[in-house]
Design an enzyme around this catalytic site. Structure first.
Site, PDB file in Angstrom:
ATOM      1  N   ASP A 254      65.521  60.607  52.174  1.00  0.00           N
ATOM      2  CA  ASP A 254      65.640  61.375  53.498  1.00  0.00           C
ATOM      3  C   ASP A 254      64.611  62.230  53.768  1.00  0.00           C
ATOM      4  O   ASP A 254      64.700  63.395  54.234  1.00  0.00           O
ATOM      5  CB  ASP A 254      67.090  62.163  53.560  1.00  0.00           C
ATOM      6  CG  ASP A 254      67.446  62.616  54.865  1.00  0.00           C
ATOM      7  OD1 ASP A 254      67.486  61.771  55.802  1.00  0.00           O
ATOM      8  OD2 ASP A 254      68.104  63.602  54.810  1.00  0.00           O
TER       9      ASP A 254
ATOM     10  N   HIS B  40      73.796  60.886  51.714  1.00  0.00           N
ATOM     11  CA  HIS B  40      73.449  62.042  51.531  1.00  0.00           C
ATOM     12  C   HIS B  40      74.761  62.960  51.455  1.00  0.00           C
ATOM     13  O   HIS B  40      74.840  63.913  52.056  1.00  0.00           O
ATOM     14  CB  HIS B  40      72.688  62.739  52.568  1.00  0.00           C
ATOM     15  CG  HIS B  40      71.541  61.736  52.758  1.00  0.00           C
ATOM     16  ND1 HIS B  40      70.645  61.169  52.072  1.00  0.00           N
ATOM     17  CD2 HIS B  40      70.853  61.177  53.916  1.00  0.00           C
ATOM     18  CE1 HIS B  40      69.811  60.252  52.517  1.00  0.00           C
ATOM     19  NE2 HIS B  40      69.991  60.485  53.892  1.00  0.00           N
TER      20      HIS B  40
ATOM     21  N   HIS C 163      58.686  66.554  59.650  1.00  0.00           N
ATOM     22  CA  HIS C 163      58.606  67.597  61.161  1.00  0.00           C
ATOM     23  C   HIS C 163      57.315  68.221  60.948  1.00  0.00           C
ATOM     24  O   HIS C 163      57.174  69.260  60.262  1.00  0.00           O
ATOM     25  CB  HIS C 163      59.865  68.067  61.558  1.00  0.00           C
ATOM     26  CG  HIS C 163      61.012  67.231  61.701  1.00  0.00           C
ATOM     27  ND1 HIS C 163      61.302  66.255  62.433  1.00  0.00           N
ATOM     28  CD2 HIS C 163      62.318  67.460  60.831  1.00  0.00           C
ATOM     29  CE1 HIS C 163      62.229  65.571  62.074  1.00  0.00           C
ATOM     30  NE2 HIS C 163      62.839  66.248  61.311  1.00  0.00           N
TER      31      HIS C 163
END
Length: 183
Positions: free
Chosen positions: A86, A10, A90
């Site tokens: 990625d 990333h 949540h």
């Protein structure tokens, strides 16, 4: 360790992109679908307060020149660069910054990552380089053979749901142009 395979996950800066280009192909980097669409200003306000917790991820999005470098690297066809989703689903309550507490970093990109990539590669007129970025570079790096299976996307607009359960996806409410073809 000249044959050691290394992946910088990333990357988010022009400096990292330029460094990776200079290294041997034993060193590669992943670029997410969301970082080339974000800058620091999409996450924080001028006072450094969180503006959009669903855009907050680590590493944090940087400036416009960095965003442009990520986009250029993806579109280049350079095998140093490969897709890294990625995705971080949540629950919304854990993403929010409340009572001085920092929310969890990470963007839930699984539902949109490939649609975002296809849109970007189409916009830049280089769809022929998409497969190298999304799978070819990683297969080469890890010595994997193509499974023979393919996923087909069709250009058919759809709206990203506001929520998947208690998780807000990246780009909630936005219209994406590409989706997986239904069997």
């Amino acid at each position: 360790f000249s044959q050691l395979k290394i992946v910088l996950e990333h990357v988010t800066t022009r400096r990292a992109v330029n460094l990776i280009k200079e290294l041997p192909l034993t060193v590669r980097a992943t670029i997410t679908a969301h970082h080339p669409r974000l800058t620091f200003d999409d996450v924080f306000d001028r006072d450094g307060r969180i503006k959009n917790p669903h855009n907050y991820c680590e590493p944090v999005a940087k400036g416009e020149r960095d965003r442009e470098a990520l986009d250029e690297a993806r579109m280049s066809g350079d095998p140093h660069f490969m897709h890294g989703t990625d995705s971080a689903p949540h629950p919304e309550r854990e993403k929010l910054w409340t009572d001085g507490k920092r929310g969890k970093p990470g963007s839930f990109t699984a539902p949109v990552a490939y649609s975002l990539c296809i849109e970007d590669f189409e916009k830049h007129g280089c769809l022929e380089k998409l497969e190298q970025f999304t799978s070819g570079s990683a297969m080469e790096h890890y010595g994997l053979e193509h499974s023979g299976r393919t996923v087909i996307f069709v250009k058919k607009p759809w709206v990203v749901p506001e929520r998947y359960g208690n998780v807000v996806p990246f780009g909630a409410g936005e219209t994406r142009q590409w989706q997986i073809e239904e069997p």
